[in-house]
Each structure stands twice: as structure tokens, then as C-alpha cells.
Design a protein around this motif. Structure first.
Motif, PDB file in Angstrom:
ATOM      1  N   GLN A 152      10.824   3.521 -10.981  1.00 21.23           N
ATOM      2  CA  GLN A 152      10.744   4.307  -9.762  1.00 21.23           C
ATOM      3  C   GLN A 152       9.621   3.712  -8.912  1.00 21.23           C
ATOM      4  OE1 GLN A 152      12.661   7.141  -8.970  1.00 21.23           O
ATOM      5  NE2 GLN A 152      13.860   6.526 -10.745  1.00 21.23           N
ATOM      6  N   VAL A 153       9.884   3.441  -7.640  1.00 21.45           N
ATOM      7  CA  VAL A 153       8.907   2.778  -6.782  1.00 21.45           C
ATOM      8  C   VAL A 153       8.725   3.574  -5.495  1.00 21.45           C
ATOM      9  CG1 VAL A 153       8.335   0.659  -5.545  1.00 21.45           C
ATOM     10  CG2 VAL A 153       9.608   0.530  -7.684  1.00 21.45           C
ATOM     11  N   CYS A 154       7.466   3.735  -5.082  1.00 21.12           N
ATOM     12  CA  CYS A 154       7.140   4.338  -3.792  1.00 21.12           C
ATOM     13  C   CYS A 154       6.352   3.291  -3.005  1.00 21.12           C
ATOM     14  CB  CYS A 154       6.302   5.599  -3.985  1.00 21.12           C
ATOM     15  SG  CYS A 154       5.814   6.369  -2.428  1.00 21.12           S
ATOM     16  N   LEU A 155       6.853   2.923  -1.848  1.00 18.21           N
ATOM     17  CA  LEU A 155       6.224   1.903  -1.012  1.00 18.21           C
ATOM     18  C   LEU A 155       5.604   2.585   0.204  1.00 18.21           C
ATOM     19  CD1 LEU A 155       5.726  -1.104  -0.436  1.00 18.21           C
ATOM     20  CD2 LEU A 155       7.988  -1.195   0.597  1.00 18.21           C
ATOM     21  N   LEU A 156       4.297   2.463   0.350  1.00 25.86           N
ATOM     22  CA  LEU A 156       3.570   3.038   1.479  1.00 25.86           C
ATOM     23  C   LEU A 156       3.073   1.905   2.368  1.00 25.86           C
ATOM     24  CD1 LEU A 156       1.467   5.700  -0.478  1.00 25.86           C
ATOM     25  CD2 LEU A 156       3.588   6.068   0.784  1.00 25.86           C
ATOM     26  N   VAL A 157       3.328   2.007   3.668  1.00 24.69           N
ATOM     27  CA  VAL A 157       2.986   0.936   4.606  1.00 24.69           C
ATOM     28  C   VAL A 157       2.107   1.493   5.723  1.00 24.69           C
ATOM     29  CG1 VAL A 157       3.893  -0.797   6.203  1.00 24.69           C
ATOM     30  CG2 VAL A 157       5.192  -0.207   4.148  1.00 24.69           C
ATOM     31  N   ASP A 158       1.027   0.789   6.013  1.00 26.11           N
ATOM     32  CA  ASP A 158       0.154   1.121   7.134  1.00 26.11           C
ATOM     33  C   ASP A 158      -0.178  -0.203   7.816  1.00 26.11           C
ATOM     34  OD1 ASP A 158      -1.542   2.321   8.909  1.00 26.11           O
ATOM     35  OD2 ASP A 158      -3.124   2.743   7.468  1.00 26.11           O
ATOM     36  N   SER A 159       0.305  -0.538   8.867  1.00 27.84           N
ATOM     37  CA  SER A 159       0.927   0.171   9.938  1.00 27.84           C
ATOM     38  C   SER A 159       2.244  -0.515  10.299  1.00 27.84           C
ATOM     39  CB  SER A 159      -0.044   0.180  11.111  1.00 27.84           C
ATOM     40  OG  SER A 159       0.526   0.025  12.345  1.00 27.84           O
ATOM     41  N   MET A 160       3.245   0.281  10.544  1.00 32.22           N
ATOM     42  CA  MET A 160       4.558  -0.231  10.932  1.00 32.22           C
ATOM     43  C   MET A 160       4.485  -0.918  12.301  1.00 32.22           C
ATOM     44  SD  MET A 160       6.658   0.237   8.496  1.00 32.22           S
ATOM     45  CE  MET A 160       8.287   0.136   9.179  1.00 32.22           C
TER      46      MET A 160
END
Length: 167
Positions: A152-160
Motif C-alpha cells: 500500500q503506497v501513499c504519495l504526498l507531493v509539495d508542490s504541484m
């Protein structure tokens, strides 16, 4: 002459025991309905107010996509860092990967203190757009390989916005 062959055995791949290892191609996977809730708050853990708000105001399911939008200097990065912490704490089966694009060294330092080195990829505002794109594609590729292994993977991106400018 005089050398012995030593048999070796692969026990795990990317933290998954070989007996449970299954791998398909990410591009062949089908999207699924987010039927299982992502938990941000659990009684008895580090009970921060932001964690409770995530659970109450952001009912997110696994497989769902979300976008956090606000004006500059409103605290998005801090909120994203708190979100990464709460996901790691309340969902131990989820691998949290964080991509920081065109960030200040101070902001990167905050993330480095609380996110494992192998789960954090970043570029500063001094880096070229090519390096920013390379970092994003590297982390996306890592997320795909983990998903192919059944994680299970959660990808958080800052900044689009910075990532869109780089592309």
C-alpha cells in the motif's frame, strides 16, 4: 582452485517475504473503488488536533486522490508533514513517500527530521527543472514498483505548481 561455491537464497524483496511476493505490471492494474478508509487519528497515539481534523474533515479512502489548495505561506507544508506523520502512525501497512519540489532548505530540513531518508525525495528552488522532473519521475517509479509488489503506497507531493512549471 580451492574456491567453494556458496549457495544463497533471496528471502525478501523490498521488505516483502518471497513467499508472499507477487508482482504484476503497474500499467496492467485496474483502478479500484476506495472502499477502505485511510485512518489519520487513533486514540492513545500522539493526539494532535490536526490529526482529528484530518479524520473528521478529510474522509479519504485508500486509492483516492486529493489536492490541498491554499494561498502561499498558509501552512500547506506543515499540514502535509502532519498528514505524513499521522498516516505512518495509524496505518503501519502503508508506505508513505514524500516528494518536495522547489522547496527552501528550511522546509526540507523539517521533513528530513520526521520522514525516513528512503521515503523522502526533494529538490530546492536552486535546482534545474530537469533535476526536479528527474526527482518526480524517480519517486513515481518507486511508488509503482512498491504497488507491483503488493504494498500500500501513499504519495504526498509539495508542490504541484512547481512540478507543473518544471514540466
Amino acid at each position: 582452485e580451492g574456491e567453494e561455491l556458496i549457495a544463497t537464497e533471496v528471502v525478501t524483496i523490498s521488505g516483502t517475504l518471497m513467499e508472499f511476493f507477487r508482482r504484476g505490471r503497474f500499467e496492467e492494474f485496474s483502478a479500484c473503488y476506495p472502499h477502505r478508509k485511510m485512518q489519520f487519528f487513533r486514540e492513545g497515539t500522539n493526539e494532535k488536533l490536526s490529526d482529528k481534523y484530518f479524520d473528521w474533515l478529510l474522509p479519504m479512502g485508500r486509492g483516492q486522490r486529493g489536492l490541498l489548495i491554499s494561498p502561499p505561506k498558509a501552512g500547506k507544508s506543515t499540514l502535509l508533514l502532519d498528514m505524513a506523520d499521522s498516516i505512518q502512525r495509524c496505518n503501519p501497512d502503508v508506505k508513505v513517500l514524500v516528494l518536495l519540489v522547489e522547496q527552501s532548505p528550511e522546509s526540507i530540513g523539517q521533513f528530513r527530521k520526521r520522514i525516513d531518508r528512503e521515503e523522502l525525495v526533494y529538490t530546492t528552488y536552486e535546482d534545474t527543472p530537469e533535476k526536479q522532473i528527474e526527482a518526480a519521475e524517480f519517486l513515481l517509479s518507486r511508488a509503482k514498483r512498491l504497488a507491483e509488489c503488493g504494498r500500500q503506497v501513499c504519495l504526498l507531493v509539495d508542490s504541484m505548481n512547481a512540478l507543473a512549471h518544471a514540466y
